[in-house]
Enzyme design. Sequence first.
Site, PDB file in Angstrom:
ATOM      1  N   GLN A 196      56.139  34.140  42.077  1.00 19.04           N
ATOM      2  CA  GLN A 196      56.658  35.252  41.228  1.00 19.04           C
ATOM      3  C   GLN A 196      55.778  36.487  40.840  1.00 19.04           C
ATOM      4  O   GLN A 196      54.926  36.403  40.114  1.00 19.04           O
ATOM      5  CB  GLN A 196      56.808  34.491  39.933  1.00 19.04           C
ATOM      6  CG  GLN A 196      57.844  33.148  40.130  1.00 19.04           C
ATOM      7  CD  GLN A 196      59.158  33.264  40.611  1.00 19.04           C
ATOM      8  OE1 GLN A 196      60.014  33.920  39.761  1.00 19.04           O
ATOM      9  NE2 GLN A 196      59.329  33.131  41.789  1.00 19.04           N
ATOM     10  N   ALA A 237      65.258  33.509  32.047  1.00 17.53           N
ATOM     11  CA  ALA A 237      64.616  33.252  33.358  1.00 17.53           C
ATOM     12  C   ALA A 237      64.192  34.352  33.913  1.00 17.53           C
ATOM     13  O   ALA A 237      64.224  35.596  33.331  1.00 17.53           O
ATOM     14  CB  ALA A 237      65.713  32.494  34.086  1.00 17.53           C
ATOM     15  N   HIS A 238      63.618  34.330  35.200  1.00 16.14           N
ATOM     16  CA  HIS A 238      63.205  35.495  36.082  1.00 16.14           C
ATOM     17  C   HIS A 238      64.205  36.606  36.164  1.00 16.14           C
ATOM     18  O   HIS A 238      65.572  36.132  36.396  1.00 16.14           O
ATOM     19  CB  HIS A 238      62.513  35.200  37.342  1.00 16.14           C
ATOM     20  CG  HIS A 238      63.338  34.305  37.961  1.00 16.14           C
ATOM     21  ND1 HIS A 238      62.813  33.669  39.229  1.00 16.14           N
ATOM     22  CD2 HIS A 238      64.629  34.000  38.131  1.00 16.14           C
ATOM     23  CE1 HIS A 238      63.606  33.192  40.032  1.00 16.14           C
ATOM     24  NE2 HIS A 238      64.825  33.229  39.481  1.00 16.14           N
ATOM     25  N   ASN A 239      63.869  37.794  36.121  1.00 12.92           N
ATOM     26  CA  ASN A 239      64.627  38.998  36.524  1.00 12.92           C
ATOM     27  C   ASN A 239      65.839  39.256  35.412  1.00 12.92           C
ATOM     28  O   ASN A 239      66.732  40.150  35.768  1.00 12.92           O
ATOM     29  CB  ASN A 239      65.292  38.655  37.990  1.00 12.92           C
ATOM     30  CG  ASN A 239      64.386  38.435  38.920  1.00 12.92           C
ATOM     31  OD1 ASN A 239      63.164  38.523  39.115  1.00 12.92           O
ATOM     32  ND2 ASN A 239      64.812  37.428  39.950  1.00 12.92           N
TER      33      ASN A 239
END
EC number: 2.3.1.191
Length: 348
Positions: A196, A237-239
């Site tokens: 990540q 969460a990511h993004n």
Amino acid sequence: MSYTLEHIVKQLGGALRGPNREVSRLAPLELAGAGEIAFVASAKFRRQMLESAADALIVTEALAAELPDRSLIVAADPYLYFARLATLFHPPKAPRAGIHPRAVVGVGCRIGESSEIAANATIGDNVVIGERCRLMPGVVVGDGCEIGDDVTLYPNVTIYHDCVIGNRVGVHSGSVIGGDGFGLAWDKDHWFKIPQTGRVVLEDDVEIGANTTVDRGALVDTVIRKGAKIDNLVQIAHNVEIGEHTAIAGCVGIAGSTKIGARCTVGGAAMFVGHIEVADRTHIGGGTLVSKSIKEAGNYASSYPLQSMKDWLSNAVHVRHLDDFAKRVKQLERELETLKKSKEEPHE
């Protein structure tokens, strides 16, 4: 600490009506007494207002007419006025400038002279921290982070490497900013972890509640825009991107790459699937599952309202038979159509 109503009005605006009393505390409308001030949010609290023993009340112009002999502050929005008055009575604690001897600070750091680094805080290498910040005991800031002015990191907050935090940001205890997003690729019979490589960016005036997690992006940054307010126990969460001045209540989960617009509100325990977009000024009810993009602003909800256990069980039984009910309805429709046709046909 106490203030006269006249002093309060000079500081915060509004209009003073009635005697200029001195107040030392804010209190709920139904409990307020001598030396205390309360607010009346709307006319639905009229009875409590008329019965209140508070020395002073914050009211709208319309309600002020019903209280000709009381000490009043008249404001367009009594709730907002109360919030500002609470800040007057309870201003943020100023940092005690300096780095505690038991703090650990890495090499190449630039820390504002007016900022406070408490005991047992750990700061990595090449970290930039602005002025008037407070990093409380147990805070960990990873290498390469950038932190603006007037930031408060409460005890045991963790900021992973290379994250960016704007001005006037607050992050409450136990929160983790910049942990790895949940990125995995299936490799025959096991999962392969995807690095990540993005960051987390918290823009100016963001507040993050306790035990909330904001994951770093996979390739792009996870961004919480200016003025957004995130409650406790929220998973981002990511993004993900959260728009300006959006407020998200506790226990919400937001899956990867979802974008929530500006000035939205999200009720507690709502869940968002990944890779969707939510329009600006959208309001999501508590417990709602947002399973697709929302393109038009408005109010949305999908949770069942509360009912007795007996009624819920009865309805649950019906839900289990919905497919059978649908088939029976279709059969009845066919029979009804046949009956209509038979009546329309001429008889010999």
